[in-house]
Design a protein around this motif. Structure first.
Motif, PDB file in Angstrom:
ATOM      1  N   LYS A 156      13.922 -24.097 -28.672  1.00 45.35           N
ATOM      2  CA  LYS A 156      14.258 -24.949 -29.947  1.00 45.35           C
ATOM      3  C   LYS A 156      13.833 -26.310 -29.729  1.00 45.35           C
ATOM      4  O   LYS A 156      14.067 -26.797 -28.779  1.00 45.35           O
ATOM      5  N   GLN A 157      13.205 -26.705 -30.891  1.00 38.63           N
ATOM      6  CA  GLN A 157      13.056 -28.141 -31.100  1.00 38.63           C
ATOM      7  C   GLN A 157      13.453 -29.046 -32.256  1.00 38.63           C
ATOM      8  O   GLN A 157      13.022 -28.709 -33.217  1.00 38.63           O
ATOM      9  N   PRO A 158      14.538 -29.573 -31.873  1.00 36.93           N
ATOM     10  CA  PRO A 158      14.966 -30.354 -32.920  1.00 36.93           C
ATOM     11  C   PRO A 158      14.260 -31.496 -33.267  1.00 36.93           C
ATOM     12  O   PRO A 158      13.487 -31.788 -32.762  1.00 36.93           O
ATOM     13  N   PRO A 159      14.576 -32.311 -34.343  1.00 38.10           N
ATOM     14  CA  PRO A 159      13.999 -33.567 -34.643  1.00 38.10           C
ATOM     15  C   PRO A 159      13.543 -34.501 -33.453  1.00 38.10           C
ATOM     16  O   PRO A 159      12.855 -35.335 -33.485  1.00 38.10           O
ATOM     17  N   SER A 160      14.549 -34.536 -32.729  1.00 40.96           N
ATOM     18  CA  SER A 160      14.588 -35.301 -31.452  1.00 40.96           C
ATOM     19  C   SER A 160      13.367 -34.935 -30.622  1.00 40.96           C
ATOM     20  O   SER A 160      13.096 -35.910 -29.521  1.00 40.96           O
ATOM     21  N   ARG A 161      12.606 -34.084 -30.667  1.00 36.41           N
ATOM     22  CA  ARG A 161      11.637 -33.698 -29.923  1.00 36.41           C
ATOM     23  C   ARG A 161      11.643 -32.893 -28.736  1.00 36.41           C
ATOM     24  O   ARG A 161      10.835 -32.260 -28.226  1.00 36.41           O
ATOM     25  N   GLN A 162      12.732 -32.852 -28.346  1.00 32.50           N
ATOM     26  CA  GLN A 162      13.128 -32.173 -26.941  1.00 32.50           C
ATOM     27  C   GLN A 162      13.189 -30.793 -27.134  1.00 32.50           C
ATOM     28  O   GLN A 162      13.517 -30.162 -28.156  1.00 32.50           O
ATOM     29  N   MET A 163      12.230 -30.190 -26.240  1.00 37.33           N
ATOM     30  CA  MET A 163      12.100 -28.846 -26.015  1.00 37.33           C
ATOM     31  C   MET A 163      13.498 -28.022 -25.397  1.00 37.33           C
ATOM     32  O   MET A 163      13.679 -28.400 -24.126  1.00 37.33           O
ATOM     33  N   ILE A 164      14.310 -27.284 -26.105  1.00 35.13           N
ATOM     34  CA  ILE A 164      15.597 -26.701 -25.261  1.00 35.13           C
ATOM     35  C   ILE A 164      15.239 -25.092 -25.294  1.00 35.13           C
ATOM     36  O   ILE A 164      15.059 -24.557 -26.266  1.00 35.13           O
ATOM     37  N   LEU A 165      15.572 -24.880 -24.158  1.00 29.02           N
ATOM     38  CA  LEU A 165      15.215 -23.414 -23.957  1.00 29.02           C
ATOM     39  C   LEU A 165      16.750 -22.673 -24.442  1.00 29.02           C
ATOM     40  O   LEU A 165      17.718 -23.019 -24.277  1.00 29.02           O
ATOM     41  N   VAL A 166      16.488 -21.783 -25.366  1.00 23.07           N
ATOM     42  CA  VAL A 166      17.461 -20.930 -26.016  1.00 23.07           C
ATOM     43  C   VAL A 166      17.918 -19.627 -25.362  1.00 23.07           C
ATOM     44  O   VAL A 166      18.993 -19.281 -24.903  1.00 23.07           O
ATOM     45  N   ILE A 167      16.718 -18.909 -24.791  1.00 23.61           N
ATOM     46  CA  ILE A 167      16.887 -17.783 -24.435  1.00 23.61           C
ATOM     47  C   ILE A 167      15.728 -17.374 -23.794  1.00 23.61           C
ATOM     48  O   ILE A 167      14.632 -17.629 -24.020  1.00 23.61           O
ATOM     49  N   ARG A 168      15.544 -16.367 -22.598  1.00 21.56           N
ATOM     50  CA  ARG A 168      14.742 -15.979 -21.693  1.00 21.56           C
ATOM     51  C   ARG A 168      14.860 -14.432 -21.421  1.00 21.56           C
ATOM     52  O   ARG A 168      15.869 -13.888 -21.393  1.00 21.56           O
ATOM     53  N   GLN A 169      13.692 -13.637 -21.658  1.00 20.84           N
ATOM     54  CA  GLN A 169      13.689 -12.198 -21.354  1.00 20.84           C
ATOM     55  C   GLN A 169      12.690 -11.997 -20.250  1.00 20.84           C
ATOM     56  O   GLN A 169      11.418 -12.393 -20.243  1.00 20.84           O
ATOM     57  N   GLU A 170      13.171 -11.330 -19.403  1.00 18.61           N
ATOM     58  CA  GLU A 170      12.234 -10.894 -18.213  1.00 18.61           C
ATOM     59  C   GLU A 170      11.538  -9.314 -18.690  1.00 18.61           C
ATOM     60  O   GLU A 170      12.437  -8.451 -18.884  1.00 18.61           O
ATOM     61  N   ALA A 171      10.322  -9.269 -18.619  1.00 20.52           N
ATOM     62  CA  ALA A 171       9.818  -7.888 -19.268  1.00 20.52           C
ATOM     63  C   ALA A 171      10.168  -6.611 -18.386  1.00 20.52           C
ATOM     64  O   ALA A 171      10.398  -5.772 -19.090  1.00 20.52           O
ATOM     65  N   GLN A 197      17.445  -4.432 -20.842  1.00 19.00           N
ATOM     66  CA  GLN A 197      18.724  -5.021 -21.270  1.00 19.00           C
ATOM     67  C   GLN A 197      18.189  -6.024 -22.118  1.00 19.00           C
ATOM     68  O   GLN A 197      17.414  -7.155 -21.601  1.00 19.00           O
ATOM     69  N   ASN A 198      18.481  -6.258 -23.523  1.00 21.02           N
ATOM     70  CA  ASN A 198      18.302  -7.393 -24.267  1.00 21.02           C
ATOM     71  C   ASN A 198      19.001  -8.578 -23.759  1.00 21.02           C
ATOM     72  O   ASN A 198      20.168  -8.504 -23.602  1.00 21.02           O
ATOM     73  N   ALA A 199      18.337  -9.842 -23.730  1.00 21.65           N
ATOM     74  CA  ALA A 199      19.130 -11.063 -23.404  1.00 21.65           C
ATOM     75  C   ALA A 199      19.967 -11.509 -24.317  1.00 21.65           C
ATOM     76  O   ALA A 199      19.746 -11.245 -25.648  1.00 21.65           O
ATOM     77  N   THR A 200      21.171 -11.965 -23.935  1.00 25.21           N
ATOM     78  CA  THR A 200      22.131 -12.495 -24.834  1.00 25.21           C
ATOM     79  C   THR A 200      22.689 -13.973 -24.342  1.00 25.21           C
ATOM     80  O   THR A 200      23.039 -14.082 -22.929  1.00 25.21           O
ATOM     81  N   GLU A 201      22.848 -14.864 -25.169  1.00 20.46           N
ATOM     82  CA  GLU A 201      23.376 -16.092 -24.767  1.00 20.46           C
ATOM     83  C   GLU A 201      24.101 -16.570 -25.902  1.00 20.46           C
ATOM     84  O   GLU A 201      23.621 -17.209 -27.021  1.00 20.46           O
ATOM     85  N   ASN A 202      25.582 -16.218 -25.760  1.00 15.85           N
ATOM     86  CA  ASN A 202      26.482 -16.705 -26.916  1.00 15.85           C
ATOM     87  C   ASN A 202      25.999 -16.139 -28.187  1.00 15.85           C
ATOM     88  O   ASN A 202      26.129 -14.877 -28.464  1.00 15.85           O
ATOM     89  N   ARG A 203      25.743 -16.990 -29.071  1.00 17.12           N
ATOM     90  CA  ARG A 203      25.458 -16.496 -30.437  1.00 17.12           C
ATOM     91  C   ARG A 203      24.052 -16.201 -30.509  1.00 17.12           C
ATOM     92  O   ARG A 203      23.639 -15.697 -31.669  1.00 17.12           O
ATOM     93  N   PHE A 204      23.095 -16.402 -29.615  1.00 15.99           N
ATOM     94  CA  PHE A 204      21.898 -15.951 -29.730  1.00 15.99           C
ATOM     95  C   PHE A 204      21.483 -14.661 -28.885  1.00 15.99           C
ATOM     96  O   PHE A 204      21.973 -14.533 -27.715  1.00 15.99           O
ATOM     97  N   SER A 205      20.734 -13.736 -29.432  1.00 17.10           N
ATOM     98  CA  SER A 205      20.407 -12.320 -28.756  1.00 17.10           C
ATOM     99  C   SER A 205      18.877 -12.324 -29.068  1.00 17.10           C
ATOM    100  O   SER A 205      18.590 -12.624 -30.213  1.00 17.10           O
ATOM    101  N   VAL A 206      18.326 -11.391 -28.324  1.00 21.21           N
ATOM    102  CA  VAL A 206      16.932 -10.984 -28.632  1.00 21.21           C
ATOM    103  C   VAL A 206      16.991  -9.496 -28.901  1.00 21.21           C
ATOM    104  O   VAL A 206      17.868  -8.833 -28.218  1.00 21.21           O
ATOM    105  N   ASN A 207      16.044  -9.073 -29.594  1.00 25.91           N
ATOM    106  CA  ASN A 207      15.495  -7.523 -29.651  1.00 25.91           C
ATOM    107  C   ASN A 207      14.190  -7.457 -28.966  1.00 25.91           C
ATOM    108  O   ASN A 207      13.202  -7.827 -29.726  1.00 25.91           O
TER     109      ASN A 207
END
Lengths: 117, 111
Positions: free
Chosen positions: A38-53, A57-67
């Protein structure tokens, strides 16, 4: 060479609703990592979620999940209960495995997410 | 995790001049990466910097334009040389452990 494609330049969602951002990638590797940043207007790159191939199992972080669909080479991000602070550019990224931190990230073109109050 | 301090956070420079961007990490890392993000675009890798050896540049980037130093395992600099308005971008440094950590970015405007 690996490529990452984000087909949605812009998305919008009503506050408290759910939104899904799409990402596809191309690789001949069997083991790799996928990320959403995620990159807000502040320019900082923020990791939201990571998945290892190698993990089914799909990764989940609070309100964020992947398919993660390895056969289809698809890696979508679902944001539940969207909040105003979720508004940002979202980048999907690919990286090969690394033992020494020596592998680069390959980024998609990004999706700009707008949250409607 | 790693905390990366990058500076300056922004600068406005005259064409033809050079700017050096610094990146300090709070732990020792093998590789440091420098990315460019042109306006409204994604991140593109400029080069990978390994301590004690010359940086490895991606296609389209050359050492004369983007010289990089890596004097130790916690510090690196990227210089943008002989700048033109086309160099106006955000420049980010990054290190990688189990995930990539980024500096805050340098917003460069060339006038």
């Amino acid at each position: 060479a690996q490529t990452v494609t984000q087909s949605q330049p812009e998305m919008s969602v009503q506050e408290a609703e759910t939104v899904t951002l799409s990402c596809t990638y191309d690789t001949s590797e069997s083991d790799y990592y996928l990320f959403w940043y995620k990159q807000p207007p502040s320019r900082q790159m923020i990791l939201v979620i990571r998945q290892e191939a190698y993990k089914q199992q799909n990764a989940t972080e609070n309100r964020f999940s992947v398919n993660f669909q390895k056969a289809a080479k698809s890696f979508s991000l679902k944001i539940s209960d969207s909040q105003l602070g979720d508004a940002a550019m979202y980048f999907c990224a690919y990286r090969r495995p690394t033992n020494f931190g020596n592998e680069k990230l390959t980024f998609g073109t990004g999706t700009r997410l707008t949250i409607i109050p | 995790s790693a905390v990366i301090s990058q500076k300056p956070s922004r600068d406005i420079c005259q064409r033809g001049t050079s700017l050096t961007i610094q990146c300090q990490v709070d732990s020792q890392v093998t590789m440091m990466f420098w990315y460019r993000q042109q306006p409204g675009q994604s991140l593109t890798l400029i080069a990978t910097a390994n301590q004690g050896s010359e940086a490895t540049y991606e296609s389209g980037f050359v050492i004369d334009k983007f010289p990089i130093s890596r004097p130790n395992l916690t510090f690196s600099t990227l210089t943008v040389s002989n700048m033109s308005p086309e160099d106006s971008s955000i420049y980010l440094c990054s290190v990688d452990a189990t995930e990539a950590f980024f500096g805050q970015g340098t917003r460069l405007t060339v006038v």
